[in-house]
Design an enzyme around this catalytic site. Structure first.
Site, short mmCIF file in Angstrom:
data_model
loop_
_atom_site.label_atom_id
_atom_site.label_comp_id
_atom_site.label_asym_id
_atom_site.label_seq_id
_atom_site.Cartn_x
_atom_site.Cartn_y
_atom_site.Cartn_z
N TYR A 37 79.24 0.71 37.45
CA TYR A 37 80.27 0.18 38.35
C TYR A 37 81.48 -0.30 37.53
CZ TYR A 37 76.57 0.91 41.68
OH TYR A 37 75.59 1.52 42.43
N GLY A 83 60.98 -1.97 35.39
CA GLY A 83 59.67 -1.34 35.30
C GLY A 83 58.55 -2.23 34.80
N GLN A 93 75.23 -11.97 43.41
CA GLN A 93 75.69 -10.96 42.45
C GLN A 93 77.08 -10.47 42.86
OE1 GLN A 93 74.10 -6.93 41.97
NE2 GLN A 93 73.85 -7.34 39.78
N ARG A 153 75.20 -9.24 34.06
CA ARG A 153 74.21 -8.17 33.98
C ARG A 153 74.81 -6.94 33.32
NH1 ARG A 153 70.17 -5.03 38.21
NH2 ARG A 153 68.36 -5.79 37.08
N HIS A 159 78.15 -8.46 38.03
CA HIS A 159 77.51 -7.14 37.91
C HIS A 159 78.31 -6.27 36.94
CE1 HIS A 159 75.27 -3.65 38.69
NE2 HIS A 159 75.21 -3.66 40.00
N GLY A 160 77.83 -6.23 35.72
CA GLY A 160 78.50 -5.41 34.71
C GLY A 160 77.70 -4.17 34.38
N ALA A 161 76.74 -3.82 35.25
CA ALA A 161 75.78 -2.75 34.92
C ALA A 161 75.99 -1.50 35.78
CB ALA A 161 74.36 -3.29 35.11
N ASN A 162 75.15 -0.53 35.50
CA ASN A 162 74.90 0.64 36.38
C ASN A 162 76.11 1.49 36.77
OD1 ASN A 162 72.33 -0.32 36.21
ND2 ASN A 162 72.24 -1.20 38.25
N THR A 194 70.33 -4.06 46.53
CA THR A 194 71.09 -3.67 47.71
C THR A 194 70.13 -3.18 48.79
OG1 THR A 194 73.04 -3.15 46.44
CG2 THR A 194 72.74 -1.91 48.48
N ASN A 247 75.52 6.78 37.69
CA ASN A 247 76.91 6.95 38.15
C ASN A 247 77.83 7.48 37.05
OD1 ASN A 247 76.49 5.96 40.85
ND2 ASN A 247 76.34 3.90 40.00
N PRO A 284 68.51 -8.29 41.54
CA PRO A 284 69.44 -7.96 42.62
C PRO A 284 69.12 -6.61 43.24
CG PRO A 284 70.47 -7.64 40.48
CD PRO A 284 69.16 -8.31 40.23
N GLY A 321 62.15 -6.01 40.49
CA GLY A 321 62.86 -5.47 41.63
C GLY A 321 61.91 -5.02 42.71
N ARG A 322 61.43 -3.80 42.56
CA ARG A 322 60.60 -3.21 43.62
C ARG A 322 59.37 -4.03 43.93
NH1 ARG A 322 60.76 2.23 40.40
NH2 ARG A 322 60.85 0.59 38.82
C1 FMN Z 1 66.51 -0.76 46.50
C2 FMN Z 1 67.16 -1.14 45.20
C3 FMN Z 1 68.45 -1.65 45.22
C4 FMN Z 1 69.07 -2.08 44.03
N1 FMN Z 1 70.32 -2.66 44.09
C5 FMN Z 1 70.84 -3.23 42.98
C6 FMN Z 1 72.03 -4.03 43.06
O1 FMN Z 1 72.59 -4.28 44.13
N2 FMN Z 1 72.49 -4.55 41.89
C7 FMN Z 1 71.89 -4.33 40.68
O2 FMN Z 1 72.36 -4.82 39.65
N3 FMN Z 1 70.76 -3.60 40.59
C8 FMN Z 1 70.21 -3.07 41.71
N4 FMN Z 1 69.00 -2.41 41.62
C9 FMN Z 1 68.28 -2.34 40.33
C10 FMN Z 1 67.24 -3.48 40.25
O3 FMN Z 1 67.87 -4.74 40.14
C11 FMN Z 1 66.29 -3.29 39.04
O4 FMN Z 1 67.06 -3.30 37.86
C12 FMN Z 1 65.50 -1.99 39.13
O5 FMN Z 1 64.88 -1.87 40.39
C13 FMN Z 1 64.42 -1.93 38.04
O6 FMN Z 1 63.50 -3.00 38.20
P1 FMN Z 1 62.02 -2.77 38.81
O7 FMN Z 1 61.39 -1.67 37.99
O8 FMN Z 1 61.34 -4.09 38.66
O9 FMN Z 1 62.19 -2.34 40.25
C14 FMN Z 1 68.38 -1.95 42.80
C15 FMN Z 1 67.10 -1.40 42.79
C16 FMN Z 1 66.49 -1.02 43.96
C17 FMN Z 1 65.07 -0.48 43.92
#
Ligand code: FMN
Length: 362
Positions: A175, A293, A96, A222, A170-173, A24, A230, A22, A314-315
């Site tokens: 929030y 990562g 999500q 998640r 979304h139970g992570a990060n 944003t 945060n 996911p 993600g990226r």
């Molecule tokens: C631009 C961007 C926006 C993100 N938005 C969300 C989000 O809306 N919800 C979420 O659970 N994680 C979000 N993440 C975290 C990613 O889902 C992922 O856990 C994180 O990028 C690490 O994975 P990666 O190393 O493959 O990029 C976001 C990450 C990036 C880079």
């Protein structure tokens, strides 16, 4: 390659084991999903599963500029165009479901942010051009907690009516759900605070409510046991997340657990940090996704060792719409441009080159 093998998630056959994590992207003016978003997801529809960007379940649940919602009829209709397009392209997409809790600001909606306790997050709200200090949130009453659970249930219904294949809670990060889980952000004295079991109650009630709306295995959760984003701090995250994960394991019909990988700190100075994915694997018997990562090589290794069932990227999915094809061909990967992650335009959103387009252009 294990990564390219199909995976059976309940009655859903995923073509491969790459999950688009996911993300944003702030491209939904008016909080409405739109055609550009449909194009963005279609470009990435070869992922075994797409998890959409965070979508707020209520007006007060929004924390950033131009993030899409999933609680009105107009939003439902906007998402329907996205899900139809992804399905025509052969993909699968989960929504999500997101409530940012205290990581919000009245700037977005004129409302006071809500949280388990009246503790503001550190720093300033992410408001373009004009970051403002976070406000002290309103501590939800028990009756209001019930209303938030209803909002999750409603959003889960809207997601189903919008044609999604499932939802991820979304139970992570840091929030709202994470705010309830952590001792640093949850200072309640009632049945939703204090003991680890009480802090896990909100997560488990939300999950049970959402699972009721969906058919078997179409709901994921998640969590980020090792995260501190945060201001998500906990005096003993291993104990907290062990209880949370065991609680999720006991919910029949849950589709998957999605872990944001980062080492989980411990309370004692002599103890070694725990790998979040390993912790989840030891306590959760269902489908496990891990993200954070990973390169395709590292992901393949993880799958071979059976540390997880699916791997999120993600990226790499931002920069490589055809990531699956690139993995198949062992082709070089594009690098993501951070400066366009949250910007407004098509640049860095719709214009990352795909291999086929490159070939056609030659
Ligand atoms: C631009 C961007 C926006 C993100 N938005 C969300 C989000 O809306 N919800 C979420 O659970 N994680 C979000 N993440 C975290 C990613 O889902 C992922 O856990 C994180 O990028 C690490 O994975 P990666 O190393 O493959 O990029 C976001 C990450 C990036 C880079």
């Amino acid at each position: 390659m294990r990564l390219l093998e199909p995976y059976q998630l309940g009655d859903l056959t995923l073509e491969n084991r790459l999950v688009m994590a996911p993300m944003t992207r702030n491209r939904a003016p008016g909080c409405l999903p739109n055609e550009r978003m449909a194009r963005y997801y279609v470009q990435r529809a070869t992922a075994g599963l797409i998890v959409s960007e965070g979508t707020q379940i209520a007006t007060v649940a929004q924390g950033y500029q131009d993030t899409p919602g999933i609680h009105t009829e107009e939003q439902r209709d906007g998402w329907r165009r996205v899900t139809d397009a992804v399905h025509r392209a052969g993909g699968h997409i989960f929504a999500q479901l997101w409530h940012v809790g205290r990581v919000s600001h009245s700037y977005y909606h004129g409302l006071r942010p809500v949280a388990p306790s009246a503790v503001p997050p550190p720093g300033k709200a992410y408001i373009p051009e004009n970051p403002l200090p976070y406000e002290t949130p309103h501590a939800l009453t028990v009756a209001e907690i019930g209303e938030v659970i209803e909002q999750f249930r409603h959003a889960a219904r809207v997601a189903r009516d919008a044609g999604f294949d499932g939802v991820e809670i979304h139970g992570a990060n840091g929030y709202l759900i994470d705010q309830f889980l952590r001792s640093g952000t949850n200072q309640r004295q009632d049945e939703y605070g204090g003991s680890v079991e009480n802090r896990c109650r909100f997560l488990l009630e939300v999950t049970r409510a959402v699972v009721e709306i969906w058919s078997d295995r179409r709901v994921g959760v998640r969590l980020s046991p090792g995260g501190t984003t945060n201001g998500a701090v906990d005096e003993n995250p291993v104990a907290t997340f062990s209880t949370a994960i065991s609680g999720l394991d006991a919910i029949a019909g849950l589709g998957y657990l999605h872990i944001v990988e980062a080492p989980v700190g411990t309370s004692g100075p002599d103890e070694r940090a725990v790998c979040a994915t390993e912790l989840a694997r030891s306590l959760y018997r269902g489908t496990l996704i891990t993200t954070g990562g990973y390169t395709p090589e590292a992901a393949e290794h993880l799958l071979e060792k059976e540390c997880a069932d699916l791997v999120g990227f993600g990226r790499l999915f931002i920069a490589n719409p055809d990531l699956v094809e690139r993995v198949r061909r062992h082709a070089p990967l594009n690098e993501a441009d951070r400066s366009t992650f949250y910007s407004r335009g098509d640049h860095g959103y719709l214009d990352y080159p795909a291999l086929v387009a490159r070939v056609e252009n030659l």
